[in-house]
Design an enzyme around this catalytic site. Structure first.
Site, PDB file in Angstrom:
ATOM      1  N   GLU A   1       0.834  -1.191   0.000  1.00 39.64           N
ATOM      2  CA  GLU A   1       0.000   0.000   0.000  1.00 39.64           C
ATOM      3  C   GLU A   1       0.873   1.246   0.000  1.00 39.64           C
ATOM      4  O   GLU A   1       1.808   1.355   0.800  1.00 39.64           O
ATOM      5  CB  GLU A   1      -0.917  -0.036   1.232  1.00 39.64           C
ATOM      6  CG  GLU A   1      -2.002  -1.110   1.077  1.00 39.64           C
ATOM      7  CD  GLU A   1      -2.500  -1.691   2.385  1.00 39.64           C
ATOM      8  OE1 GLU A   1      -1.951  -1.360   3.452  1.00 39.64           O
ATOM      9  OE2 GLU A   1      -3.442  -2.510   2.339  1.00 39.64           O
TER      10      GLU A   1
ATOM     11  N   LEU B   1      -6.396  -1.809  -0.873  1.00 39.53           N
ATOM     12  CA  LEU B   1      -6.354  -2.213   0.537  1.00 39.53           C
ATOM     13  C   LEU B   1      -6.929  -3.622   0.685  1.00 39.53           C
ATOM     14  O   LEU B   1      -8.017  -3.820   1.205  1.00 39.53           O
ATOM     15  CB  LEU B   1      -7.121  -1.209   1.400  1.00 39.53           C
ATOM     16  CG  LEU B   1      -6.725   0.270   1.191  1.00 39.53           C
ATOM     17  CD1 LEU B   1      -7.347   1.139   2.261  1.00 39.53           C
ATOM     18  CD2 LEU B   1      -5.222   0.459   1.151  1.00 39.53           C
ATOM     19  N   SER B   2      -6.186  -4.575   0.158  1.00 36.50           N
ATOM     20  CA  SER B   2      -6.588  -5.981   0.139  1.00 36.50           C
ATOM     21  C   SER B   2      -5.391  -6.810   0.559  1.00 36.50           C
ATOM     22  O   SER B   2      -4.801  -7.531  -0.236  1.00 36.50           O
ATOM     23  CB  SER B   2      -7.016  -6.386  -1.278  1.00 36.50           C
ATOM     24  OG  SER B   2      -8.072  -5.600  -1.756  1.00 36.50           O
ATOM     25  N   GLU B   3      -5.027  -6.708   1.854  1.00 39.19           N
ATOM     26  CA  GLU B   3      -3.766  -7.300   2.299  1.00 39.19           C
ATOM     27  C   GLU B   3      -3.728  -8.797   2.050  1.00 39.19           C
ATOM     28  O   GLU B   3      -2.689  -9.354   1.659  1.00 39.19           O
ATOM     29  CB  GLU B   3      -3.534  -7.012   3.788  1.00 39.19           C
ATOM     30  CG  GLU B   3      -3.271  -5.539   4.111  1.00 39.19           C
ATOM     31  CD  GLU B   3      -4.555  -4.720   4.265  1.00 39.19           C
ATOM     32  OE1 GLU B   3      -5.657  -5.323   4.260  1.00 39.19           O
ATOM     33  OE2 GLU B   3      -4.453  -3.491   4.414  1.00 39.19           O
TER      34      GLU B   3
ATOM     35  N   GLN C   1       2.490  -1.447   6.124  1.00 38.74           N
ATOM     36  CA  GLN C   1       2.732  -0.205   6.852  1.00 38.74           C
ATOM     37  C   GLN C   1       2.463  -0.307   8.346  1.00 38.74           C
ATOM     38  O   GLN C   1       2.894   0.534   9.112  1.00 38.74           O
ATOM     39  CB  GLN C   1       1.839   0.914   6.305  1.00 38.74           C
ATOM     40  CG  GLN C   1       2.248   1.444   4.956  1.00 38.74           C
ATOM     41  CD  GLN C   1       1.291   2.527   4.481  1.00 38.74           C
ATOM     42  OE1 GLN C   1       0.541   3.090   5.267  1.00 38.74           O
ATOM     43  NE2 GLN C   1       1.314   2.801   3.191  1.00 38.74           N
TER      44      GLN C   1
ATOM     45  N   PHE D   1      -1.481  -9.807  11.473  1.00 39.55           N
ATOM     46  CA  PHE D   1      -2.528 -10.710  11.983  1.00 39.55           C
ATOM     47  C   PHE D   1      -3.501 -11.066  10.854  1.00 39.55           C
ATOM     48  O   PHE D   1      -3.999 -12.169  10.764  1.00 39.55           O
ATOM     49  CB  PHE D   1      -3.300 -10.067  13.140  1.00 39.55           C
ATOM     50  CG  PHE D   1      -2.439  -9.698  14.332  1.00 39.55           C
ATOM     51  CD1 PHE D   1      -1.417 -10.522  14.756  1.00 39.55           C
ATOM     52  CD2 PHE D   1      -2.663  -8.531  15.031  1.00 39.55           C
ATOM     53  CE1 PHE D   1      -0.631 -10.206  15.850  1.00 39.55           C
ATOM     54  CE2 PHE D   1      -1.884  -8.192  16.130  1.00 39.55           C
ATOM     55  CZ  PHE D   1      -0.862  -9.030  16.549  1.00 39.55           C
TER      56      PHE D   1
ATOM     57  N   HIS E   1      -2.114  -0.486  16.321  1.00 36.60           N
ATOM     58  CA  HIS E   1      -0.982  -0.103  15.465  1.00 36.60           C
ATOM     59  C   HIS E   1       0.364  -0.241  16.173  1.00 36.60           C
ATOM     60  O   HIS E   1       1.358   0.260  15.677  1.00 36.60           O
ATOM     61  CB  HIS E   1      -1.134   1.363  15.007  1.00 36.60           C
ATOM     62  CG  HIS E   1      -2.072   1.551  13.854  1.00 36.60           C
ATOM     63  ND1 HIS E   1      -3.348   1.082  13.840  1.00 36.60           N
ATOM     64  CD2 HIS E   1      -1.896   2.174  12.660  1.00 36.60           C
ATOM     65  CE1 HIS E   1      -3.937   1.416  12.699  1.00 36.60           C
ATOM     66  NE2 HIS E   1      -3.070   2.075  11.962  1.00 36.60           N
TER      67      HIS E   1
END
Lengths: 320, 349
Positions: free
Chosen positions: A29, A56-58, A80, A86, A128
C-alpha cells in the site's frame, strides 16, 4: 563515508536488490508514493510494473505475491502497520511457509515481508503498536529484526536473496538511527548474531531497537558490572551457537525484548540457556507484560514497553 | 456437444502407471478429442472410487473429498488450457490434478503416503501438486487459490509469456473475502485468469440458497469481469465457455469467470459416509445422477474399450503405488526450507 539512516538503508537495500535482479519487485500500500519510507523513489526508478501500488486488500496481495514467487518473481511485500500481519497470518504461514514442505520440495518460495515501523510509535494505540515477531518464530517463518542501519541493509538484502519466506521487522524505535558507513555494505547472512559489546559478567540479549538501549545501560554500568550485549539479528533461525558461546562464558543472562512476555522470544532464549548452560543465577526477562495491548495515553504506552531502568535492575539482580 | 462417430477416435495413449518419476518430465493431458475427455472423466471417476475404497480399508490415512459427479468441470476447463498454462485447485482437487495430466499412479502413491507420491508423501489429498504441469497446488483453505492464481498470471504476463491461469473454487468460496479481493486484483491488473466456480449446491452441508446473497456471476460482474453460467454436467459446455474465457485472457482481454452448475454424488468428505446425514434428499441425488457427465458422452466414444483401458491402468497404478516405500520417519522435517540450518528437533539428540 556516509551518514546512513535506518530508513535510507532499507531504501538502498531495495533499490540495490532490484538493480541486481530483475525478478525482484515491490508491492504494497502506498509504495509508489513511498509513504512508509523504504520504497521512496523506487517507482520512478523501476516503473509501475515493478513497484506495484496495491488496493487495501492485504490478504489478496500477500497471496498474489506468493503466486508470483512460485512462478519466477522475487517479491517484497511491505506492510505499513505491524498489526496487518494478523490479517495475513493465513497467507504467510498457512500458504507461503508451508508450501515447500507440503509439495515435497517442488518449489522455492522467495518472498520477503517488510514491516517498517513495527512496535510502538507512541500515540498510535492498540491496533498499530504490536511487535508480533514471536508469532512468526513460533510458526517457523524466517524472522529478522535489524538493530542498526548497516544491519538493516545487509539483512534485507539477505532476506530478498533467500529462497524461503522471510519477515523483516524494522522497529519504529530503530528507524531514527543513523550510522557512519563506508563503501558498499555487505549482505548479513540470516542466522548470524553479533556481539555488540564484549563483557565478562553477564550476557544481555537485546532485540531490535533495544540493542541501542542495552548498550547505553552497559555503558552506564561500566565499572560496576561488565556487560556483554548480544544482538541476535535473526530470531529464526536463531544463532544458538553465539548464545551458547556468550552465556557459556558469563553464565548469567538477561533478555531485553520489546514483545509480549508469554511464549515470547525471551522465553525461548532463557529456556535454551537453562537447558544448555549451568547458570550461576536465575536468568531474567525484561519484556512487555503478558498479552499486552498498548494503551493510547503516552505514559501508559511507555509503561507497557520494557525500559532501560528495568534492564539495569535485572542486570544487577543476576550478578548479585 | 460435439459428437463424433463411435469407434473412430481412440484418442491419445493413456499414461503408464509410475513411469513418470521425475519432476519436469510431465506434459499436460491431451484432452482434444471426445474420447480423450471421456477417458479422463472415467479415470477421475474410477480413481476416486478406488480412493474411497482405500480410505475405507485404511490404505489412505485421514480422508478425501471425492470429486465424483463433477468430472465434466475439471476436464472441460483443462481441455481449454495450453501446455504452458497453470491451475490452482481446491480441497476437492483430485479431478483437477488428474485432468491437468498428473500421473494417477503417483497421485495414488501420494494419497497412500508414499515417498514416490507427487509430493513425496508430504502433502496428501488436500495439497497434491505437480509444479512441472503448472499445478500450483490443491489447497486446504477454501478460496485460498484465487489470489495465488492472480499473482502467477501477473508474473507470467510481465515476463512476456501468454500464460493463462485457471483457478478452481467451490460455491463456498464465494463468501470468502480474499476471493472477492482476488477478483478485484485480477480486474485492475487485467490478469489472464479464468475463475472457475464449481457450484455443487452445498458448502459442506449449507445450501447455496442459504449462503449466497446475490449470485456467483453477480460477484464477478461487480468487478467488471465477464461471467457466464454453464451446465457443469456437460464437459463440452464447460469446455466451450472456458475456451472463450481462455482466449480472451490470452489476448490481453482480462480475466473471465465461469460458473459451472454441478453436483457431488458423494458426501463432502469421507467422514460423512459414517454419519448418515440427511441434508440432501435421495431424490435430489438421484436426479443429478441421472444427468451424469460420463453417460452424456458415452454414445460418442468407444466407451467399453476406454473403460477397460482405464480399469487396467488403475490396477497397475494401484499395485505400483502400494509397493512403493513409505518415507523415512527421520525425514519428517525435510523440505521445510530451501536453505539455512536444519530446524532444531523436538527432542535434542
Amino acid at each position: 563515508m556516509t551518514w546512513l539512516s535506518y530508513t535510507k538503508a532499507l531504501n538502498r537495500a531495495l533499490g540495490d536488490a532490484m538493480a541486481a535482479d530483475p525478478a525482484v519487485c515491490v508491492l504494497g500500500e502506498d509504495v509508489g508514493a513511498g509513504m512508509a519510507g523504504p520504497t521512496l523513489g523506487l517507482q520512478a526508478r523501476f516503473g509501475t510494473d515493478r513497484v506495484l501500488d496495491m488496493p487495501l486488500s492485504e490478504q489478496a496481495f500477500t497471496s498474489f505475491a506468493l503466486g508470483a514467487a512460485l512462478t519466477g518473481m522475487r517479491p517484497v511485500v511491505e506492510f505499513q502497520i505491524p498489526s496487518l500481519l494478523f490479517l495475513v497470518f493465513e497467507q504467510i504461514v498457512n500458504q507461503a511457509h508451508k508450501f515447500r514442505l507440503m509439495t515435497g520440495g517442488q518449489a522455492r518460495v522467495p518472498l520477503t515481508f517488510l514491516v517498517p515501523g513495527s512496535g510502538s510509535r507512541l500515540g498510535w494505540a492498540g491496533q498499530h503498536s504490536d511487535h508480533p515477531y514471536a508469532l512468526f518464530v513460533h510458526a517457523g517463518v524466517k524472522t529478522v529484526v535489524p538493530a542498526s542501519p548497516a544491519d538493516a541493509y545487509g539483512l534485507l538484502r539477505a532476506a530478498v536473496e533467500d529462497d524461503d519466506p522471510v519477515v523483516v521487522f524494522a522497529p519504529a524505535g530503530a528507524m531514527g538511527a543513523r550510522e557512519d558507513v563506508t563503501g558498499q555494505l555487505p549482505p548479513v547472512p540470516l542466522g548470524s548474531a553479533r556481539v555488540r559489546r564484549a563483557g565478562e559478567d553477564v550476557t544481555v540479549v537485546a532485540v531490535g531497537h533495544l540493542v541501542a538501549e542495552a548498550l547505553q545501560v552497559a555503558d552506564d554500568l561500566d565499572g560496576e558490572v561488565s556487560v556483554e550485549v548480544l544482538d541476535p539479528r535473526t530470531l529464526h533461525p536463531f544463532d544458538w551457537a553465539a548464545l551458547r558461546a556468550s552465556v557459556g562464558r558469563t553464565r548469567r543472562l538477561v533478555v531485553y525484548d520489546d514483545a509480549n512476555r508469554g511464549c515470547g522470544v525471551a522465553a525461548e532464549v532463557v529456556a535454551v540457556a537453562a537447558e544448555e548452560v549451568a547458570l550461576l543465577a536465575p536468568p531474567r526477562r525484561v519484556t512487555r507484560p503478558d498479552g499486552a495491548v498498548l494503551p493510547f495515553a503516552p505514559d501508559l504506552d511507555r509503561a507497557s514497553q520494557p525500559q532501560p531502568h528495568q534492564l539495569r535492575d535485572a542486570v544487577r539482580a543476576v550478578v548479585k | 456437444m460435439t459428437a463424433e462417430p463411435a469407434g473412430t477416435d481412440r484418442g491419445t495413449a493413456a499414461p503408464v502407471a509410475g513411469a513418470r518419476r521425475a519432476a519436469g518430465e510431465a506434459t499436460p493431458a491431451d484432452l482434444s478429442t471426445p474420447a480423450d475427455r471421456y477417458r479422463m472423466m472415467r479415470l477421475i471417476r474410477e480413481f476416486d472410487t478406488l480412493a474411497l475404497e482405500w480410505v475405507r480399508t485404511g490404505e489412505i490415512p485421514g480422508g478425501i473429498h471425492p470429486y465424483i459427479g463433477q468430472e465434466a468441470v475439471a476436464v472441460g476447463v483443462c481441455a481449454a488450457l495450453g501446455p504452458g498454462d497453470r491451475i490452482t485447485s481446491t480441497h476437492r482437487g483430485h479431478g483437477h490434478v488428474l485432468a491437468r495430466g498428473a500421473d494417477p499412479a503417483r497421485l495414488l502413491a501420494e494419497l497412500a503416503g508414499r515417498e514416490s507420491g507427487l509430493n513425496r508423501g508430504r502433502g496428501g489429498s488436500m495439497h497434491a501438486a505437480d509444479l512441472s504441469l503448472g499445478i500450483l497446488g490443491a489447497n486446504g483453505i477454501v478460496g485460498a487459490g484465487a489470489a495465488i492464481a492472480v499473482g502467477a498470471a501477473w508474473a507470467a504476463r510481465r515476463s512476456g509469456r501468454d500464460t493463462v491461469v485457471a483457478s478452481f473454487f467451490g460455491d463456498g468460496a464465494l463468501n470468502q473475502g480474499v476471493l472477492l479481493e482476488a477478483l478485484n486484483l485480477a480486474s485492475i491488473h487485467r490478469a489472464p485468469v479464468v475463475f472457475v466456480c464449481e457450484n455443487n449446491g452445498y458448502a459442506t452441508t449449507l445450501p447455496v440458497a442459504a449462503a449466497v446473497g446475490g449470485s456467483a456471476v453477480g460477484r464477478a460482474a461487480a468487478f467488471g469481469i465477464p461471467a457466464v453460467t454453464v451446465d457443469g454436467m456437460d464437459a463440452d459446455a464447460v469446455r466451450e465457455a472456458a475456451e472463450e474465457a481462455v482466449a480472451r485472457a490470452r489476448s490481453c482481454g482480462g480475466p473471465g469467470f465461469v460458473e459451472c452448475l454441478t453436483y457431488r454424488y458423494e458426501g463432502h468428505h469421507t467422514m460423512e459416509r459414517r454419519m448418515r446425514l440427511t441434508y440432501r434428499s435421495p431424490e435430489e441425488v438421484a436426479a443429478w445422477r441421472a444427468r451424469d457427465p460420463l453417460e452424456r458422452l458415452r454414445p460418442a466414444v468407444p466407451a467399453a474399450e476406454i473403460d477397460a483401458e482405464v480399469a487396467a491402468l488403475l490396477e497397475r497404478a494401484a499395485a505400483w503405488a502400494l509397493s512403493e516405500p513409505r518415507p523415512d520417519p527421520a525425514e519428517a522435517g525435510a523440505y521445510l526450507y530451501a536453505g539455512g540450518p536444519p530446524p532444531r528437533p523436538g527432542v535434542p539428540v
